[in-house]
Design a protein around this motif. Structure first.
Motif, short mmCIF file in Angstrom:
data_model
loop_
_atom_site.label_atom_id
_atom_site.label_comp_id
_atom_site.label_asym_id
_atom_site.label_seq_id
_atom_site.Cartn_x
_atom_site.Cartn_y
_atom_site.Cartn_z
N UNK A 51 -1.62 5.00 3.65
CA UNK A 51 -1.78 3.96 3.02
C UNK A 51 -3.01 3.99 2.22
N UNK A 52 -4.10 4.29 2.74
CA UNK A 52 -5.71 4.30 1.97
C UNK A 52 -5.17 5.33 0.91
N UNK A 53 -4.59 6.54 1.10
CA UNK A 53 -4.60 7.27 -0.16
C UNK A 53 -3.65 6.40 -1.29
N UNK A 54 -2.60 5.91 -0.93
CA UNK A 54 -1.79 5.35 -1.76
C UNK A 54 -2.56 4.16 -2.66
N UNK A 55 -3.44 3.43 -1.93
CA UNK A 55 -4.28 2.38 -2.49
C UNK A 55 -5.27 3.06 -3.40
N UNK A 59 -0.63 3.22 -5.65
CA UNK A 59 0.69 3.30 -5.17
C UNK A 59 0.78 2.39 -3.83
N UNK A 60 2.25 2.02 -3.82
CA UNK A 60 2.61 1.20 -2.41
C UNK A 60 2.44 2.22 -1.45
N UNK A 61 2.71 1.59 -0.04
CA UNK A 61 2.65 2.50 1.01
C UNK A 61 4.04 3.52 0.84
N UNK A 62 5.09 3.07 0.79
CA UNK A 62 6.31 3.77 0.42
C UNK A 62 6.24 4.71 -0.55
N UNK A 63 5.72 4.33 -1.89
CA UNK A 63 5.53 5.34 -2.58
C UNK A 63 4.55 6.44 -2.35
N UNK A 64 3.63 6.18 -1.56
CA UNK A 64 2.67 7.07 -1.13
C UNK A 64 3.05 7.94 -0.21
N UNK A 142 -11.44 -2.11 -8.29
CA UNK A 142 -11.47 -0.84 -7.45
C UNK A 142 -12.23 0.26 -7.88
N UNK A 143 -13.19 0.76 -7.39
CA UNK A 143 -13.90 1.93 -7.76
C UNK A 143 -13.24 3.06 -7.56
#
Length: 172
Positions: A51-55, A59-64, A142-143
């Motif tokens: 989830x954090x990687x997607x953010x 990307x959304x959680x599902x796309x991530x 978001x940095x």
């Protein structure tokens, strides 16, 4: 006074630099732009949740999760149990090499673009970009997302990253 020519020049330069950088960076690894950004993010944050990687890459959680599936199938990342129900992601040795190669490719493209400037012009451009980047941070918020393909060490060695500073100022 707003100078539409300067804005237009900036827009053309920004798109061209983006196109060149993404073509070389993603071509080096054979990845999508978000996949490349994920490897770079993992190179600086060795173990983070899907989830954090997607953010961090927009990307959304599902796309991530689908992106991580693809990166795992390519042998670039592995999943690990995280906190609670979270699944953590980390680079494999091959993923670390690929991230390093992508950053080297990115550096080569940017160095080539900047080679037309002398040292004083580069210093001036760096100062101007350090002034513009906090404004971009205000818009993006978001940095991690703004700097998703950055070589963070090059921006923070002997200097303060203007985006990181804007984020710290925003938290005050």
């Amino acid at each position: 006074m707003h100078d539409s020519r300067t804005g237009n020049l900036l827009g053309a330069a920004a798109l061209a630099v983006t196109d060149l950088t993404l073509a070389d960076t993603t071509g080096t690894a054979g990845l999508s732009a978000s996949g490349a950004a994920a490897l770079v993010a993992l190179a600086t944050a060795p173990t983070i949740s899907v989830t954090d990687l997607g953010r961090r890459v927009g990307l959304s959680q599902s796309a991530a999760a689908r992106m991580v599936d693809s990166l795992q199938a390519a042998g670039l990342v592995e999943r690990r149990p995280g906190a609670g129900r979270e699944v953590a992601v980390q680079l494999t040795p091959r993923g670390r090499r690929t991230a390093r190669d992508m950053l080297a490719s990115r550096t080569k493209v940017l160095t080539d673009v900047l080679d037309v400037l002398n040292d004083r012009e580069r210093e001036t451009l760096a100062a101007l970009l350090a002034k513009v980047l906090p404004r971009l941070y205000e818009r993006i918020g978001s940095a991690d997302l703004l700097c998703r393909l950055c070589d963070r060490r090059s921006c923070t060695t002997d200097a303060t990253c203007p985006v990181g500073q804007a984020e710290r100022d925003d938290r005050l």
